[in-house]
Write an enzyme that holds these catalytic residues in place. Structure first.
Site, mmCIF file in Angstrom:
data_model
loop_
_atom_site.group_PDB
_atom_site.id
_atom_site.type_symbol
_atom_site.label_atom_id
_atom_site.label_comp_id
_atom_site.label_asym_id
_atom_site.label_seq_id
_atom_site.Cartn_x
_atom_site.Cartn_y
_atom_site.Cartn_z
ATOM 1 N N CYS A 177 35.172 -26.915 78.167
ATOM 2 C CA CYS A 177 36.404 -27.195 77.411
ATOM 3 C C CYS A 177 36.371 -28.563 76.764
ATOM 4 O O CYS A 177 36.619 -28.719 75.567
ATOM 5 C CB CYS A 177 37.607 -27.074 78.344
ATOM 6 N N CYS A 182 37.433 -26.303 73.886
ATOM 7 C CA CYS A 182 38.810 -26.486 73.422
ATOM 8 C C CYS A 182 39.041 -27.807 72.689
ATOM 9 O O CYS A 182 39.683 -27.829 71.630
ATOM 10 C CB CYS A 182 39.778 -26.417 74.599
ATOM 11 N N LYS A 185 37.009 -28.223 69.322
ATOM 12 C CA LYS A 185 37.477 -27.128 68.456
ATOM 13 C C LYS A 185 38.851 -27.445 67.873
ATOM 14 O O LYS A 185 39.085 -27.304 66.667
ATOM 15 C CB LYS A 185 37.502 -25.832 69.272
ATOM 16 N N TYR A 320 37.451 -14.711 69.234
ATOM 17 C CA TYR A 320 38.267 -15.843 68.818
ATOM 18 C C TYR A 320 37.403 -17.084 68.582
ATOM 19 O O TYR A 320 37.698 -17.902 67.703
ATOM 20 C CB TYR A 320 39.380 -16.125 69.833
ATOM 21 N N GLU A 324 37.643 -18.875 65.043
ATOM 22 C CA GLU A 324 38.134 -20.256 65.034
ATOM 23 C C GLU A 324 37.144 -21.180 64.337
ATOM 24 O O GLU A 324 37.518 -22.016 63.503
ATOM 25 C CB GLU A 324 38.371 -20.733 66.470
ATOM 26 N N HIS A 583 67.511 -25.000 65.051
ATOM 27 C CA HIS A 583 67.443 -24.748 63.608
ATOM 28 C C HIS A 583 67.184 -26.043 62.849
ATOM 29 O O HIS A 583 67.762 -27.080 63.195
ATOM 30 C CB HIS A 583 68.765 -24.140 63.143
ATOM 31 N N GLU A 588 62.514 -20.510 66.420
ATOM 32 C CA GLU A 588 63.860 -19.935 66.398
ATOM 33 C C GLU A 588 63.836 -18.433 66.145
ATOM 34 O O GLU A 588 64.709 -17.696 66.619
ATOM 35 C CB GLU A 588 64.662 -20.648 65.319
#
Length: 608
Positions: A177, A182, A185, A320, A324, A583, A588
């Site tokens: 990672c 991670c 990346k 993925y 990615e 908002h 939302e």
């Protein structure tokens, strides 16, 4: 199997609240006869009921049956649960009974209430070995487990030795990672996002296209900054282990027997250590490209530390990781192509996977569909000529393979301790992270059936350490774990996708509520409108429980994380609708999904 619940309810026949609650209970007892027995105390009139409940002197059933917490309850219905030890647990009236019923029939994963109890591994305080625990692997999970065990007084060592990739790449403490996963990346993905903002979003917001675009992207500067950040993390991890009194050994471990490891350092010097317990946390490594010349391809072990811009790049795979990397390469201006054998993002929601593919194509990523490389060879210019399975050819500066990963167990000496390992992928079967050898445990990507995600390994490592050295029986919960795919348009997900929901619960048992919308920050940029953001929730029709939440749009990881907590707590569709959204935000939208797929109405949002 769960013990049968004996549920008592009392009331009078013409009371609407009593009738409502008792009818629901009766239905559940028919559906789940082994789990629920209902004892109905039904009276013909209100006076008869009150006489039974409180008596003429105020000391009727309510008090004499030992339900002291119900001393103020005089209305109908009156509900309680009978206990096998003679005591009783008061539930309440109609609303309380319905709430209990809702919780009773809410979907619970098998084993969700099970305690994690290990097979006796022979560990004693006076065991006589060098260590209480040796963790093999210094990635996120291994470090988390080692530090947690040390917190409870265990004498702990961590082994971390990075075997170079076939291309020669190596790295420091911290595992996949931090070094080749991670962290680099996400940083390079962010570089691509910055590029998109500079090239497309500046003028509508009043800025003149900056000079940075004229100079173009510098791979070398980005790489240097990313690698410097990683080296800082490597150093901090070593300091943290020392502070936690965990011994760090930069050596390759191999089992000699169930309590002994042979250690080899980078100079080839061999030594041995012993331990009462071991945790295998070696993670995984990329699977090689299996074709003639496949050794010419690099992997995710190499791409983030390349000295120079990779140039025209072929990404092989549709996972993925492949998408990615293809996404951020294209985003910083690299000529990028993806070879896809079948479908994109297998295992993820198909509708959203298709939207991701369409978005990437319009943002410069070229796809070769239905093909795989059949042959790679260097040409006279040092480039790589690729022959595909359909007979077509093309030339690339770099071929990047991301076709899967296998557990890094090949050199552990598992055969010396008769440890069971999946021969296909090298992964280790476990129960509560305990392997077939009782004093040897496994966590993270190396474990069979474990989601290959860093936070999963960290959480599992901590739980395991608490069970081994602090008496805990809490299991790791591998269900409803959030994840995000950092493609150019990010995708956050938790729970069931539509395909899995159909297979698990059956067609017609769930409803999908969805919306296509334009995030406010995209609204001034003309090019953004072709591929709007998208969100959907999958809801169990019978229980109103949310089975899955999916969000495709900006900041997907940040959006999904909060809703992941709600999923863990059993959120319902009405809970989402009752939540007041912030908002104007993209998150939302998940509190206002009212258009169902079955209605056939357009999911396109109108206005704010």
């Amino acid at each position: 199997m769960s013990k049968q619940v004996v549920f008592h309810i009392g009331g009078w026949s013409s009371c609407g609240f009593y009738s409502k609650a008792s009818n629901v209970l009766a239905s559940l007892s028919i559906l789940f006869p082994s789990r629920l027995k209902v004892v109905d105390h039904k009276y013909g009139s209100r006076d008869e009921y009150r006489s039974w409940l409180i008596g003429t002197s105020g000391s009727g059933f309510r008090d004499t049956f030992g339900i002291s917490k119900a001393s103020n309850q005089t209305s109908s219905p009156f509900a309680w649960i009978e206990s096998s030890d003679g005591g009783n647990s008061f539930v309440g009236g109609c609303d309380d009974t319905l709430a209990w019923c809702k919780d009773f029939c809410a979907p619970k994963e098998e084993g969700g209430e099970e305690k994690a109890v290990h097979v006796d591994d022979g560990h004693t305080k006076g065991h006589g070995y060098d260590y209480d625990l040796v963790v093999i692997g210094g990635g996120s999970g291994g470090m988390a487990a080692s530090k947690e065990a040390a917190k409870f007084g265990a004498k702990v060592a961590v082994l971390d030795f990075v075997k170079p990739s076939p291309a020669g790449s190596t790295w420091g403490l911290g595992g996949t990672c931090v070094n080749v996963g991670c962290i680099p990346k996400k940083l390079m993905h962010n570089a691509a996002l910055i590029g998109e903002i500079l090239s497309s979003d500046t003028e509508p917001f009043g800025f003149t296209a900056p000079q940075a675009l004229e100079k173009g992207h510098s791979w070398e500067k980005m790489r240097e900054a990313v690698q410097n950040h990683i080296r800082g993390l490597n150093f901090n991890y070593r300091v943290t282990l020392r502070e936690k009194e965990v011994t760090y050994l930069n050596k390759l471990g191999k089992f000699v027997d169930a309590h002994t490891l042979s250690l080899t350092d980078k100079k080839g010097k061999v030594s041995q250590i012993t331990s009462s317990r071991f945790i295998i946390a070696t993670g995984g490594r990329p699977s090689p490209l299996n074709c003639e010349g496949g050794e010419l391809a690099i992997s995710s072990d190499d791409i983030f530390s390349l000295e120079q811009n990779p140039g025209k790049t072929l990404c092989v795979g549709a996972s993925y990781i492949a998408l990615e990397c293809a996404g951020f390469l294209a985003g910083i201006g690299v000529d990028t192509e993806v070879a896809v054998r079948s479908i994109l993002l297998r295992g993820f929601d198909r509708e959203i996977a298709d939207k991701i593919g369409a978005h990437m194509e319009d943002h410069g990523v070229k796809f070769r569909k239905g093909v795989v490389p059949a042959k790679l060879e260097k040409n006279g210019e040092g480039k790589i000529e690729v022959t595909f399975s359909d007979g077509t050819k093309d030339v690339y500066d770099t071929v990047f393979a991301a076709i899967g990963r296998s557990a890094d167990t090949g050199k552990l000496g598992v055969e010396n301790i008769n440890l069971k390992v999946n021969e296909r992928n090298g992964k280790i079967p476990t129960k509560f992270e305990q392997t077939s050898v009782p004093n040897v445990y496994a966590i993270g990507d190396v474990m069979e059936g474990c989601p290959e995600l860093t936070p999963v390994a960290i959480q599992a490592g901590r739980h395991l350490a608490r069970r081994l050295f602090d008496g805990s029986t809490t299991p790791m919960d591998y269900k409803n774990i959030c994840t995000t795919v950092f493609t150019p348009m990010e995708f956050g997900t938790v729970g069931y996708n539509e395909e899995d929901a159909k297979e698990k619960f059956g067609c017609g048992s769930y409803e999908v509520y969805h919306s296509s919308f334009n995030p406010l920050e995209w609204s001034l940029s003309e090019h953004r409108g072709k591929h709007p953001a998208f969100a959907k929730v999958i809801v169990n029709k019978d229980t109103d429980a949310v089975l899955g939440i999916h969000y495709l749009g900006p900041h997907a990881g940040e959006v999904t994380q909060g809703f992941g907590v709600a999923m863990k707590k059993g959120v319902t569709y009405n809970d989402l609708l009752d939540t007041v959204g912030i908002h104007p935000t993209s998150a939302e939208v998940l509190t206002d999904l009212t258009v169902s797929k079955s209605s056939g109405k357009s999911a396109d949002a109108k206005g704010c």
